[in-house]
Every structure is written in structure tokens, then in C-alpha cells.
Design a protein around this motif. Structure first.
Motif, PDB file in Angstrom:
ATOM      1  N   PRO A   1      -9.854   3.698 -23.110  1.00  0.00           N
ATOM      2  CA  PRO A   1      -9.156   2.482 -22.674  1.00  0.00           C
ATOM      3  C   PRO A   1      -8.286   1.902 -23.798  1.00  0.00           C
ATOM      4  O   PRO A   1      -8.571   0.829 -24.344  1.00  0.00           O
ATOM      5  N   ILE A   2      -7.234   2.649 -24.142  1.00  0.00           N
ATOM      6  CA  ILE A   2      -6.303   2.231 -25.199  1.00  0.00           C
ATOM      7  C   ILE A   2      -4.884   2.364 -24.668  1.00  0.00           C
ATOM      8  O   ILE A   2      -4.637   3.057 -23.678  1.00  0.00           O
ATOM      9  N   SER A   3      -3.967   1.731 -25.362  1.00  0.00           N
ATOM     10  CA  SER A   3      -2.563   1.754 -24.926  1.00  0.00           C
ATOM     11  C   SER A   3      -1.943   3.131 -25.138  1.00  0.00           C
ATOM     12  O   SER A   3      -2.416   3.928 -25.951  1.00  0.00           O
ATOM     13  N   ARG A   4      -0.882   3.372 -24.398  1.00  0.00           N
ATOM     14  CA  ARG A   4      -0.138   4.623 -24.545  1.00  0.00           C
ATOM     15  C   ARG A   4       0.390   4.761 -25.977  1.00  0.00           C
ATOM     16  O   ARG A   4       0.391   5.828 -26.545  1.00  0.00           O
ATOM     17  N   GLU A   5       0.824   3.645 -26.546  1.00  0.00           N
ATOM     18  CA  GLU A   5       1.348   3.674 -27.919  1.00  0.00           C
ATOM     19  C   GLU A   5       0.276   4.128 -28.915  1.00  0.00           C
ATOM     20  O   GLU A   5       0.561   4.916 -29.821  1.00  0.00           O
TER      21      GLU A   5
END
Length: 102
Positions: A36-40
Motif C-alpha cells: 500500500p504505497i504510492s506509484r512514485e
């Protein structure tokens, strides 16, 4: 439930994250797309893993790294920055231990 992850780079591996539990729902090593982390952040971790591969003399891996001291410092700074962002994004449900060889 708290998830425990280890953060280090490995030859031939495209992620720096390894769950403590080999039966982790995030894969072993971690599939960055499952976290659950950002694409960046996923892209940055993948970029660092790819960059790490250039630290190895693939003709004879036991040889010293072909990286200059400056490149080693840049990599370590960027890896530490990515680890800080990763920990913030994952939040309290995760413990990420820095197990890089410094």
C-alpha cells in the motif's frame, strides 16, 4: 497485525524489500505492486534496485564494486531517502528494518 519487512538490496533482485514471514501476502521478496504505497515510491524503489545492479562487477562478482566513492554516497543517500518515504507511507501497520550493509 504488524508486518515486518527487511530493507536491503540484493544482486539480481528487483526489490529491496523482504518480508520476515516467507508466507507474506506481499510475496517473497516483496512484490512492490502489492504494497500500500504510492506509484512514485514503487518506481523509486525499483529504480534504486536497478541502479544497485550496476554496483556489481558481473564479469567477476567477488571483485570490488565499479562504483566510485561519490556514486556509492549518492546511492546511499537516495536509498535512505526512499526508506524514509516508504516508512511514512506504510504507516504504523509496518516495521521496516534497514539491513543494508553500510
Amino acid at each position: 497485525m504488524v508486518h515486518y519487512l527487511r530493507f536491503f538490496f540484493e544482486a539480481g533482485v528487483d526489490t529491496p524489500l523482504w518480508p520476515e514471514d516467507m508466507a507474506s501476502p506481499y510475496g517473497y521478496p516483496c512484490d512492490l505492486a502489492r504494497l500500500p504505497i504510492s506509484r512514485e515510491t514503487r518506481d523509486e524503489l525499483a529504480r534504486l534496485s536497478e541502479w544497485y545492479q550496476s554496483s556489481i562487477d558481473w564479469d567477476y562478482p567477488p571483485n570490488p564494486s565499479p562504483w566510485s566513492d561519490e556514486e556509492s554516497r549518492r546511492f546511499e543517500q537516495q536509498a535512505l531517502g526512499a526508506l524514509d518515504v516508504l516508512r511514512r507511507e506504510l504507516g504504523e501497520g509496518f516495521v521496516v528494518r534497514d539491513e543494508r550493509l553500510l
